[in-house]
Design a protein around this motif. Structure first.
Motif, mmCIF file in Angstrom:
data_model
loop_
_atom_site.group_PDB
_atom_site.id
_atom_site.type_symbol
_atom_site.label_atom_id
_atom_site.label_comp_id
_atom_site.label_asym_id
_atom_site.label_seq_id
_atom_site.Cartn_x
_atom_site.Cartn_y
_atom_site.Cartn_z
ATOM 1 N N ARG A 5 0.611 -1.103 0.266
ATOM 2 C CA ARG A 5 0.091 0.288 0.132
ATOM 3 C C ARG A 5 0.147 1.295 -0.034
ATOM 4 N NH1 ARG A 5 -5.254 -0.613 -0.612
ATOM 5 N NH2 ARG A 5 -5.964 1.723 0.689
ATOM 6 N N GLN A 6 1.787 0.971 1.080
ATOM 7 C CA GLN A 6 3.184 2.759 0.966
ATOM 8 C C GLN A 6 3.593 2.749 -0.664
ATOM 9 O OE1 GLN A 6 5.754 2.032 3.689
ATOM 10 N NE2 GLN A 6 3.969 2.655 5.692
ATOM 11 N N ILE A 7 3.806 1.808 -1.480
ATOM 12 C CA ILE A 7 4.476 1.524 -2.385
ATOM 13 C C ILE A 7 3.355 1.866 -3.707
ATOM 14 C CG2 ILE A 7 5.573 0.556 -4.619
ATOM 15 C CD1 ILE A 7 7.316 0.765 -2.600
ATOM 16 N N GLN A 8 2.741 1.502 -3.182
ATOM 17 C CA GLN A 8 1.128 2.199 -3.994
ATOM 18 C C GLN A 8 0.789 3.856 -3.989
ATOM 19 O OE1 GLN A 8 -2.952 1.131 -3.693
ATOM 20 N NE2 GLN A 8 -3.470 1.276 -5.285
ATOM 21 N N ASP A 9 1.136 4.150 -2.990
ATOM 22 C CA ASP A 9 1.184 6.039 -2.263
ATOM 23 C C ASP A 9 2.185 6.428 -3.324
ATOM 24 O OD1 ASP A 9 -1.296 5.403 -1.160
ATOM 25 O OD2 ASP A 9 0.181 4.855 0.754
ATOM 26 N N LEU A 10 3.202 5.669 -3.407
ATOM 27 C CA LEU A 10 4.425 6.665 -4.055
ATOM 28 C C LEU A 10 4.733 6.275 -5.833
ATOM 29 C CD1 LEU A 10 6.922 4.734 -1.920
ATOM 30 C CD2 LEU A 10 6.365 6.884 -2.385
ATOM 31 N N GLU A 11 3.639 5.967 -6.627
ATOM 32 C CA GLU A 11 3.137 5.555 -8.262
ATOM 33 C C GLU A 11 4.465 4.684 -8.341
ATOM 34 O OE1 GLU A 11 1.703 9.483 -9.445
ATOM 35 O OE2 GLU A 11 0.331 9.913 -7.738
ATOM 36 N N ILE A 12 4.707 3.836 -8.120
ATOM 37 C CA ILE A 12 6.032 2.748 -8.300
ATOM 38 C C ILE A 12 4.979 1.275 -8.712
ATOM 39 C CG2 ILE A 12 7.952 1.138 -7.572
ATOM 40 C CD1 ILE A 12 8.328 3.422 -5.351
ATOM 41 N N PRO A 13 5.397 1.423 -9.831
ATOM 42 C CA PRO A 13 3.983 0.238 -10.930
ATOM 43 C C PRO A 13 4.423 -0.949 -10.424
ATOM 44 C CG PRO A 13 5.700 1.359 -12.097
ATOM 45 C CD PRO A 13 5.866 2.255 -11.118
ATOM 46 N N CYS A 14 5.589 -1.014 -9.887
ATOM 47 C CA CYS A 14 5.523 -2.959 -9.601
ATOM 48 C C CYS A 14 5.863 -3.443 -7.869
ATOM 49 C CB CYS A 14 6.051 -3.602 -11.417
ATOM 50 S SG CYS A 14 6.790 -5.249 -10.751
#
Length: 158
Positions: A5-14
């Motif tokens: 979820r934290q990666i999703q907030d950083l807008e990293i695709p994978c």
């Protein structure tokens, strides 16, 4: 789940996920954690694809992804507003999703006339509270390992 979820907030695709000894649980946590009902939102969260880090446990990872995607399908149908997922749309969506399993799964979408012939009065009475016509959805799974086993039956409402 939280890391994804934290990666999703950083807008990293994978994101590669370390299985930590249980690839299936890692996959389920990652895929379930990334689920977001965006259908009706103006600003949608970016899609993040979780992948297994390394090659050990890839079969268990795929199993976890399948389990989580099934749960997310149920969450999608539950979270959608009733005026968006009407009974017929619900039935057609399920029919479309299960169409890939045509040899093991049979989907029957029963109209109001069928419901009446089956004398399902309580079902029809509840349906009178809606402008949408009622639909009775039957799903038959024919892929059990042992055909002599007693059937497992689920009854519910969409």
């Amino acid at each position: 789940s939280v890391g994804c979820r934290q990666i999703q907030d950083l807008e990293i695709p994978c994101v590669e996920v370390d299985p930590c000894g249980d690839a299936q649980a890692a996959a389920e946590g990652a895929v379930l954690g990334l689920h977001e009902y965006n259908e009706l939102k103006q600003k949608k969260k970016p899609v993040v694809t979780p992948q297994l880090h390394g090659s050990a446990g890839s079969e268990a990872w795929q199993k976890g992804v399948i389990y989580a995607e099934g749960q997310n399908l149920a969450r999608y149908l539950m979270e959608a507003p009733a005026n968006y997922i009407t009974p017929i749309k619900f039935a057609e969506y399920i029919e479309q999703k299960l169409g890939n399993f045509a040899s093991n799964v049979k989907v029957h979408i029963r109209p109001e006339s069928w419901i009446a012939t089956q004398q399902m009065g309580a079902f029809l009475s509840v349906a009178k509270g809606s402008a949408e016509p009622p639909i009775f959805l039957e799903i038959h799974y024919l892929g059990g390992a042992n055909t002599n086993d007693s059937p497992l039956v689920f009854v519910g409402k969409g």
